[in-house]
Write a protein that holds these residues in place. Structure first.
Motif: not given
Length: 253
Positions: A90, A95, A100, A244
């Motif tokens: 993540q 995120a 996480s 990401p």
């Protein structure tokens, strides 16, 4: 420290790297190995390898009571392998929440710290012994694709240095192992080069024998660690390109 005759404990023993630690420790002649996982049922395939030397222990490194119970059952340990870890891939901003990041810190930092604190007195009783902390090269430079994991490993690297300093007086060797991408199920989407988990275990155990504090197993870790010394900003900028949500498999990362 000699591995032969040692009493070892391996967290995350049922994982990709953990099982190789168990195999190599047996080959090197340890007297006993405590193999640890959240469920002892996951350890059956390891125990049957050598029931006389392999002892299963239920352990959740994120639960302090579980860690304390494990320490009370394993008072003869001379070598601790902190191998338990998690990666949720993540980003930090991308995120949807920080769950996480918290989960990775709980396992990769706080869990490892709890294990070191619980077993340091036991190692002292046996002349010092050794701790192996499985870290990551991504603790040295952040990969935004897995930004919160990188941050948790950075914290673990700093913690390892602090523990090393505190435990030097009791003659405990603290080894930090910083591979690049390891060829396990957690990294199945990641591109080559990958280091074999058996090589990570071998390098870590050899570092104990040779009293080496920091080890970088594999081609990727060796090259990038050198680049971080010569051009740290260049490495940071290169890694910043892997954001990401990207699909890393098949890239030249």
């Amino acid at each position: 420290m000699q591995i032969s005759g040692a009493v070892a404990l391996v967290t995350g023993a049922n994982g990709g790297i953990g099982s190789h630690f168990v195999e190599q420790l047996l080959n090197l002649g340890v007297n006993k190995i405590y193999v640890c996982a959240r469920s002892v049922d996951k350890l059956n395939s390891l125990v049957i390898i050598d029931p006389n030397r392999i002892v299963p222990i239920e352990l959740d490194v994120t639960n302090l009571e579980s860690v304390t119970n494990a320490a009370s059952q394993c008072q003869d340990v001379t070598l601790v392998v902190n191998n338990a870890g998690t990666s949720l891939n993540q980003g930090l901003i991308a995120a949807s929440d920080i769950d996480s990041a918290r989960a990775e810190m709980e396992v990769n930092y706080f869990g490892m710290l709890s294990m070191c604190r619980a077993f340091a007195p036991i190692l002292k009783q046996h002349g010092g012994g050794a701790i192996i902390n499985i870290l990551s090269l991504l603790g040295k430079v952040n990969l935004p694709f897995s930004g919160s994991y990188s941050a948790s490993k950075a914290a673990a690297i700093s913690m390892t240095q602090g523990i090393r300093a505190e435990l030097a007086v009791q003659n405990t060797l603290v080894v930090g192992v910083m591979p690049g991408t390891v060829d396990t199920s957690l990294a199945k989407e990641w591109p080559d080069p990958k280091v074999a988990p058996a090589e990570v275990a071998r390098a870590a155990l050899q570092a104990v024998v040779d009293s080496i504090e920091d080890v970088y197993p594999g081609e990727q870790a060796t090259q990038v660690s050198a680049q971080l010394l010569s051009d740290p900003k260049g490495v940071e900028k290169y890694m910043a390109g892997f954001l990401p949500g990207m699909v890393l498999a098949g890239t030249n990362a």
